[in-house]
Design a protein around this motif. Structure first.
Motif, PDB file in Angstrom:
ATOM      1  N   LEU A 285      -7.599  10.532   0.166  1.00 39.92           N
ATOM      2  CA  LEU A 285      -7.343   9.463  -0.790  1.00 39.92           C
ATOM      3  C   LEU A 285      -5.956   8.917  -0.437  1.00 39.92           C
ATOM      4  O   LEU A 285      -4.993   9.678  -0.385  1.00 39.92           O
ATOM      5  CB  LEU A 285      -7.349  10.052  -2.203  1.00 39.92           C
ATOM      6  N   PHE A 286      -5.883   7.612  -0.146  1.00 39.07           N
ATOM      7  CA  PHE A 286      -4.582   7.085   0.294  1.00 39.07           C
ATOM      8  C   PHE A 286      -4.367   5.659  -0.177  1.00 39.07           C
ATOM      9  O   PHE A 286      -5.299   4.973  -0.611  1.00 39.07           O
ATOM     10  CB  PHE A 286      -4.449   7.175   1.826  1.00 39.07           C
ATOM     11  N   THR A 287      -3.120   5.228  -0.106  1.00 34.87           N
ATOM     12  CA  THR A 287      -2.772   3.877  -0.555  1.00 34.87           C
ATOM     13  C   THR A 287      -2.183   3.098   0.617  1.00 34.87           C
ATOM     14  O   THR A 287      -1.604   3.679   1.540  1.00 34.87           O
ATOM     15  CB  THR A 287      -1.743   3.940  -1.699  1.00 34.87           C
ATOM     16  N   VAL A 288      -2.366   1.782   0.567  1.00 30.67           N
ATOM     17  CA  VAL A 288      -1.918   0.900   1.660  1.00 30.67           C
ATOM     18  C   VAL A 288      -1.225  -0.319   1.050  1.00 30.67           C
ATOM     19  O   VAL A 288      -1.724  -0.911   0.090  1.00 30.67           O
ATOM     20  CB  VAL A 288      -3.124   0.430   2.512  1.00 30.67           C
ATOM     21  N   ARG A 289      -0.074  -0.673   1.594  1.00 31.74           N
ATOM     22  CA  ARG A 289       0.618  -1.874   1.140  1.00 31.74           C
ATOM     23  C   ARG A 289      -0.256  -3.096   1.417  1.00 31.74           C
ATOM     24  O   ARG A 289      -0.893  -3.159   2.492  1.00 31.74           O
ATOM     25  CB  ARG A 289       1.945  -2.039   1.888  1.00 31.74           C
ATOM     26  N   PRO A 290      -0.261  -4.096   0.532  1.00 32.84           N
ATOM     27  CA  PRO A 290      -1.155  -5.250   0.701  1.00 32.84           C
ATOM     28  C   PRO A 290      -1.040  -5.923   2.077  1.00 32.84           C
ATOM     29  O   PRO A 290      -2.051  -6.243   2.699  1.00 32.84           O
ATOM     30  CB  PRO A 290      -0.698  -6.214  -0.398  1.00 32.84           C
TER      31      PRO A 290
END
Ligand code: ADP
Ligand code: MG
Length: 341
Positions: A285-290
């Motif tokens: 589960l990860f997040t990415v800058r727009p």
């Protein structure tokens, strides 16, 4: 037949010698292992404990899959740091009656198959006897390019939230196992011909750590924050949000549910709950800058990623939007000692 633990350690050592990771100066056989790290790399270390009747049951866990899982869970943690696994240490405590069986042969067969597949070298461990239950502790050492490791704490409002693969399969497999279903025979790598229940049980017993994704996301600095899903999406998303002091809004319709769960007799509603709260899928589960989103591949090695929501600035608030209605998502995944009321 193994006589004592020194014969055993020697056998393990012979097998481990087949693989020799670069940088290794001394592996199994001395009081400690020695490896020399490169100056441009950070070292990443993780430990995982598997206790019989708490984390697995002997009745439904083939020894070779226990060997696989012991390593897989630690490889998943290294992947979640955006690092590449290099070395491992494996400590095991087993009762005398298990020592007399072929348990350890099968255990190490599964362990080394996965270690070889990921180019990981066994460099040590410890061996002891327990009164009744099996206990396995695995430690994996990985490396990341300097300052490229991905923490849980890097998410910011506006970041997109992604998950690899699909969810709910491992929890559905556990249900089948707890209900008395069993893995037919020791399954080989090829899972193509397996039926639905067998595939689900394998998702529980032999998770595939997302090491290629993890290392890619770290080395390319694409993930701003990352965690592996061991307790369940709702819980692990809460962990990531807490560490980053942010909130999240996820779209129920986008949560990728394991195809085998959808094919099984489980109702749609239950399948959704398993995907949301069931643990042990070991997806990332990860997040990415727009502005980085368009650099993200759709899939790596057949494993896709799905965008499931967005990070918000409302710290501690995790919402799920279902049929255009938003509600608070409570973490209800796995804990060993329960949650404070
Ligand atoms: P000590 O008493 O100093 O811990 P051991 O006899 O336990 O010595 O270990 C000797 C060597 O064998 C060490 O290199 C140790 O890491 C390795 N070793 C022991 N048990 C295992 C195991 N289960 N798997 C891999 N290496 C092991
Ligand atoms: Mg020892």
């Amino acid at each position: 037949m193994l006589r004592d633990e020194f014969d055993f350690i020697d056998a393990v050592r012979q097998r481990a010698l087949k693989e020799r990771g670069g940088g290794l100066l001394t592996g199994i056989g001395d009081d400690a292992a020695i490896f020399r790290n490169r100056a441009d790399r950070d070292i990443v270390i993780t430990a995982d404990l598997l206790v019989e009747d708490i984390d697995f049951r002997r009745a439904y866990t083939p020894p070779c899959l226990l060997g696989h899982k012991a390593l897989a869970v630690s490889l998943s943690d290294i992947a979640a740091m955006g690092a590449r696994p290099r070395f491992c240490l494996l400590s095991i405590g087993i009762p005398r009656e298990v020592w007399r069986t072929k348990f350890l042969d099968h255990f190490y067969e599964g362990f080394f198959a996965l270690a070889d597949a990921h180019d990981v070298t066994l460099i040590g461990g410890d061996t002891s006897r327990t009164p009744e239950r099996i206990i396995v502790d695995s430690i994996v050492i990985g490396e990341a390019r300097r300052n490229r490791s991905v923490l849980r704490s890097g998410a910011r409002a506006g970041d997109a939230i992604y998950v690899t693969g699909a969810l709910g399969g491992a929890a559905a497999g556990l249900r089948l196992l707890e209900g008395g279903a069993r893995i037919a025979r020791t399954p080989k790598r090829t899972r193509t011909k397996l039926n639905t229940p067998q595939s689900l049980m394998l998702r529980q017993l032999a998770p595939e750590p997302r090491t290629t994704w993890g290392e890619f996301l770290g080395s390319a600095s694409l993930a701003s924050a990352m965690i592996d899903i061991s307790d369940g999406l709702s819980s692990d998303l809460a962990h990531l949000c807490r560490a980053s002091s942010v909130g999240a809004k996820i779209d129920a319709a986008r949560i990728p549910i394991d195809l085998f769960v959808e094919e099984s007799k489980i109702t749609k509603d239950e399948a959704f709950k398993l995907a949301l709260h069931g643990g042990e899928d070991y997806e990332l589960l990860f997040t990415v800058r727009p502005r980085r989103i368009r650099q993200l591949p759709y899939e790596i090695g057949g494993v896709p990623v799905t965008r499931i929501g967005e990070i918000t600035s409302e710290a501690g608030s995790i919402e799920i939007v279902q049929e255009s209605r938003a509600r608070i998502l409570k973490p209800t995944g796995f804990t060993h000692f329960g949650r404070p009321k």
